[in-house]
Design a protein around this motif. Structure first.
Motif, PDB file in Angstrom:
ATOM      1  N   GLN A 112       0.953  -1.266  -0.044  1.00  0.00           N
ATOM      2  CA  GLN A 112      -0.086   0.044   0.063  1.00  0.00           C
ATOM      3  C   GLN A 112       0.915   1.194   0.030  1.00  0.00           C
ATOM      4  OE1 GLN A 112      -3.234  -0.302   2.713  1.00  0.00           O
ATOM      5  NE2 GLN A 112      -3.869   2.052   2.407  1.00  0.00           N
ATOM      6  N   LYS A 113       0.454   2.155  -0.798  1.00  0.00           N
ATOM      7  CA  LYS A 113       1.244   3.459  -0.995  1.00  0.00           C
ATOM      8  C   LYS A 113       0.265   4.485  -0.396  1.00  0.00           C
ATOM      9  CE  LYS A 113       3.008   4.156  -4.692  1.00  0.00           C
ATOM     10  NZ  LYS A 113       3.567   4.256  -6.030  1.00  0.00           N
ATOM     11  N   ILE A 114       0.989   5.503   0.534  1.00  0.00           N
ATOM     12  CA  ILE A 114       0.088   6.563   0.831  1.00  0.00           C
ATOM     13  C   ILE A 114       0.633   7.956   0.502  1.00  0.00           C
ATOM     14  CG2 ILE A 114      -0.705   7.878   3.144  1.00  0.00           C
ATOM     15  CD1 ILE A 114      -0.628   5.045   4.543  1.00  0.00           C
ATOM     16  N   GLN A 115       0.247   8.522  -0.209  1.00  0.00           N
ATOM     17  CA  GLN A 115       0.531   9.900  -0.840  1.00  0.00           C
ATOM     18  C   GLN A 115       1.303  10.747   0.337  1.00  0.00           C
ATOM     19  OE1 GLN A 115       1.258   9.263  -3.568  1.00  0.00           O
ATOM     20  NE2 GLN A 115      -0.158   9.734  -5.193  1.00  0.00           N
ATOM     21  N   PRO A 116       2.118  11.649   0.072  1.00  0.00           N
ATOM     22  CA  PRO A 116       2.545  12.594   0.911  1.00  0.00           C
ATOM     23  C   PRO A 116       1.743  13.579   1.552  1.00  0.00           C
ATOM     24  CG  PRO A 116       3.793  12.798  -1.184  1.00  0.00           C
ATOM     25  CD  PRO A 116       2.607  11.825  -1.508  1.00  0.00           C
ATOM     26  N   GLY A 117       1.602  13.412   2.896  1.00  0.00           N
ATOM     27  CA  GLY A 117       0.776  13.865   3.940  1.00  0.00           C
ATOM     28  C   GLY A 117      -0.662  13.527   3.733  1.00  0.00           C
ATOM     29  N   SER A 118      -0.781  12.483   3.414  1.00  0.00           N
ATOM     30  CA  SER A 118      -2.108  11.880   3.317  1.00  0.00           C
ATOM     31  C   SER A 118      -2.435  10.586   4.269  1.00  0.00           C
ATOM     32  CB  SER A 118      -2.396  11.279   1.911  1.00  0.00           C
ATOM     33  OG  SER A 118      -3.886  11.167   1.546  1.00  0.00           O
ATOM     34  N   ARG A 119      -3.695   9.955   4.016  1.00  0.00           N
ATOM     35  CA  ARG A 119      -3.830   8.904   5.260  1.00  0.00           C
ATOM     36  C   ARG A 119      -4.647   7.863   4.260  1.00  0.00           C
ATOM     37  NH1 ARG A 119      -7.230  13.265   5.702  1.00  0.00           N
ATOM     38  NH2 ARG A 119      -9.531  12.719   5.325  1.00  0.00           N
ATOM     39  N   SER A 120      -4.756   6.634   4.914  1.00  0.00           N
ATOM     40  CA  SER A 120      -5.406   5.707   4.296  1.00  0.00           C
ATOM     41  C   SER A 120      -6.900   5.796   4.758  1.00  0.00           C
ATOM     42  CB  SER A 120      -4.930   4.134   4.881  1.00  0.00           C
ATOM     43  OG  SER A 120      -5.156   4.013   6.472  1.00  0.00           O
ATOM     44  N   GLY A 121      -7.786   4.878   4.602  1.00  0.00           N
ATOM     45  CA  GLY A 121      -9.101   4.856   4.989  1.00  0.00           C
ATOM     46  C   GLY A 121      -9.128   4.381   6.152  1.00  0.00           C
ATOM     47  N   LEU A 122     -10.352   4.676   6.899  1.00  0.00           N
ATOM     48  CA  LEU A 122     -10.315   4.032   8.487  1.00  0.00           C
ATOM     49  C   LEU A 122     -11.092   3.003   8.423  1.00  0.00           C
ATOM     50  CD1 LEU A 122     -10.164   4.988  11.464  1.00  0.00           C
ATOM     51  CD2 LEU A 122     -12.359   6.347  11.216  1.00  0.00           C
ATOM     52  N   LEU A 123     -10.672   1.908   9.068  1.00  0.00           N
ATOM     53  CA  LEU A 123     -11.026   0.333   9.035  1.00  0.00           C
ATOM     54  C   LEU A 123     -11.169  -0.041  10.218  1.00  0.00           C
ATOM     55  CD1 LEU A 123     -12.172  -1.846   6.815  1.00  0.00           C
ATOM     56  CD2 LEU A 123      -9.707  -2.677   7.216  1.00  0.00           C
ATOM     57  N   LYS A 124     -12.374  -0.780  10.598  1.00  0.00           N
ATOM     58  CA  LYS A 124     -12.526  -1.763  11.523  1.00  0.00           C
ATOM     59  C   LYS A 124     -12.678  -3.019  10.991  1.00  0.00           C
ATOM     60  CE  LYS A 124     -15.467  -3.641  14.956  1.00  0.00           C
ATOM     61  NZ  LYS A 124     -16.792  -4.251  15.661  1.00  0.00           N
ATOM     62  N   PHE A 125     -11.638  -3.970  11.436  1.00  0.00           N
ATOM     63  CA  PHE A 125     -11.382  -5.188  11.026  1.00  0.00           C
ATOM     64  C   PHE A 125     -10.753  -5.938  12.141  1.00  0.00           C
ATOM     65  CE2 PHE A 125      -7.013  -4.579  10.950  1.00  0.00           C
ATOM     66  CZ  PHE A 125      -6.338  -5.397  10.246  1.00  0.00           C
ATOM     67  N   PRO A 126     -10.621  -7.505  11.931  1.00  0.00           N
ATOM     68  CA  PRO A 126     -10.467  -8.201  13.125  1.00  0.00           C
ATOM     69  C   PRO A 126      -9.030  -7.972  13.497  1.00  0.00           C
ATOM     70  CG  PRO A 126     -11.622  -9.629  11.352  1.00  0.00           C
ATOM     71  CD  PRO A 126     -11.378  -8.157  10.931  1.00  0.00           C
ATOM     72  N   TRP A 140     -10.793  -9.697  20.057  1.00  0.00           N
ATOM     73  CA  TRP A 140     -12.308 -10.112  19.933  1.00  0.00           C
ATOM     74  C   TRP A 140     -13.447  -9.458  19.362  1.00  0.00           C
ATOM     75  CZ3 TRP A 140     -12.485 -15.281  19.968  1.00  0.00           C
ATOM     76  CH2 TRP A 140     -11.503 -15.893  20.663  1.00  0.00           C
ATOM     77  N   ASP A 141     -13.312  -8.054  19.474  1.00  0.00           N
ATOM     78  CA  ASP A 141     -14.482  -7.271  18.794  1.00  0.00           C
ATOM     79  C   ASP A 141     -13.853  -6.332  17.818  1.00  0.00           C
ATOM     80  OD1 ASP A 141     -12.598  -5.778  20.579  1.00  0.00           O
ATOM     81  OD2 ASP A 141     -14.297  -4.697  21.476  1.00  0.00           O
ATOM     82  N   GLY A 142     -12.532  -6.915  17.324  1.00  0.00           N
ATOM     83  CA  GLY A 142     -11.710  -6.003  16.025  1.00  0.00           C
ATOM     84  C   GLY A 142     -11.047  -4.967  16.698  1.00  0.00           C
ATOM     85  N   ILE A 143     -10.288  -4.334  15.702  1.00  0.00           N
ATOM     86  CA  ILE A 143      -9.835  -3.014  15.904  1.00  0.00           C
ATOM     87  C   ILE A 143     -10.048  -1.880  14.963  1.00  0.00           C
ATOM     88  CG2 ILE A 143      -7.729  -4.353  16.801  1.00  0.00           C
ATOM     89  CD1 ILE A 143      -6.209  -3.502  14.235  1.00  0.00           C
ATOM     90  N   VAL A 144     -10.074  -0.763  15.127  1.00  0.00           N
ATOM     91  CA  VAL A 144     -10.446   0.395  14.212  1.00  0.00           C
ATOM     92  C   VAL A 144      -8.920   0.842  14.261  1.00  0.00           C
ATOM     93  CG1 VAL A 144     -11.290   2.593  13.722  1.00  0.00           C
ATOM     94  CG2 VAL A 144     -12.483   0.716  15.181  1.00  0.00           C
ATOM     95  N   HIS A 145      -8.534   1.136  12.743  1.00  0.00           N
ATOM     96  CA  HIS A 145      -7.242   1.959  12.544  1.00  0.00           C
ATOM     97  C   HIS A 145      -6.960   2.373  11.473  1.00  0.00           C
ATOM     98  CE1 HIS A 145      -6.880  -1.328   9.574  1.00  0.00           C
ATOM     99  NE2 HIS A 145      -5.830  -1.114   8.930  1.00  0.00           N
ATOM    100  N   GLN A 146      -6.081   3.362  11.255  1.00  0.00           N
ATOM    101  CA  GLN A 146      -5.816   4.301   9.914  1.00  0.00           C
ATOM    102  C   GLN A 146      -4.414   4.596  10.049  1.00  0.00           C
ATOM    103  OE1 GLN A 146      -8.162   8.008   9.966  1.00  0.00           O
ATOM    104  NE2 GLN A 146      -8.087   7.720   7.868  1.00  0.00           N
ATOM    105  N   HIS A 147      -3.879   4.728   8.914  1.00  0.00           N
ATOM    106  CA  HIS A 147      -2.418   5.056   8.803  1.00  0.00           C
ATOM    107  C   HIS A 147      -2.325   6.288   8.075  1.00  0.00           C
ATOM    108  CE1 HIS A 147      -1.791   0.498   8.838  1.00  0.00           C
ATOM    109  NE2 HIS A 147      -2.659   0.565   7.980  1.00  0.00           N
ATOM    110  N   PHE A 148      -1.213   6.996   8.453  1.00  0.00           N
ATOM    111  CA  PHE A 148      -0.820   8.406   8.226  1.00  0.00           C
ATOM    112  C   PHE A 148       0.570   8.642   7.508  1.00  0.00           C
ATOM    113  CE2 PHE A 148      -4.401   8.488  11.244  1.00  0.00           C
ATOM    114  CZ  PHE A 148      -5.149   9.403  10.895  1.00  0.00           C
TER     115      PHE A 148
END
Length: 183
Positions: free
Chosen positions: A72-86, A121-129
């Motif tokens: 995955q590539k994140i553009q300068p100063g940008s961020r990924s989507g925000l995801l809840k997953f296991p 157990w209830d998943g995590i919410v994460h986002q990359h910057f």
């Protein structure tokens, strides 16, 4: 009176079907791709960001299908989507510097680091910057492929909570283009 499922099962030989699956898998392995060249893979813009899939649950021609593996590539100063997953994902930072927020806690990283997204157990919410305003950040992510055995959400949830900015911009442009075409 027997249940319809019982009646349907009496007309099948599940042992033979298992052998047929084995034989099909063996045949598939004969022509499987053993080297996946990144140069042969397209970059995909999706709600999570810009990604290149090396293995995926719906790509059936690779020799190993037990892992989900992408860059995955994140553009300068940008961020990924925000995801809840296991969770249960390992990320190796290839280029750049930035941080990841996991359940509200910020973790800084840079090239050469390995980030671990824990399975909960209830998943995590994460986002990359990407914290660098001039250079892209790039990472490799890998996780076990349980999609067809446990489901995509593994009982813990798989929900996009917000799309990355590049995808939002593309969606706006696509809607604008569709309106112009309709007029």
């Amino acid at each position: 009176m027997a249940h319809p499922r019982y009646e349907a099962l009496t007309k099948r030989n599940l042992w033979d079907e298992l052998i047929q699956i084995r034989d099909r898998q063996r045949k598939d392995k004969e022509s499987a791709v053993f080297v996946v060249s990144g140069d042969d893979l397209p970059w995909e813009l999706n709600p999570m960001g810009i990604m290149r899939w090396y293995t995926h649950p719906e790509v059936h021609d690779t020799a190993v299908r037990s892992l989900i593996f992408y860059v995955q590539k994140i553009q300068p100063g940008s961020r990924s989507g925000l995801l809840k997953f296991p969770g249960g994902q390992i990320i190796h930072i290839l280029e750049g510097k930035g941080h990841t927020v996991i359940d509200g806690v910020k973790f800084h990283w840079e090239a050469g680091d390995v980030l671990q997204l824990p399975m909960r157990w209830d998943g995590i919410v994460h986002q990359h910057f990407n914290d660098d305003p001039k250079k892209p950040a790039e990472f490799l992510a890998v996780q076990a492929n349980f999609v067809h055995s446990l489901g995509v959400d593994k009982g813990q949830g798989f929900e996009l909570m917000a799309a990355c900015p590049e995808y939002q911009e593309k969606a706006k442009a696509d809607r604008r283009q569709a309106r112009e075409k309709a007029d």
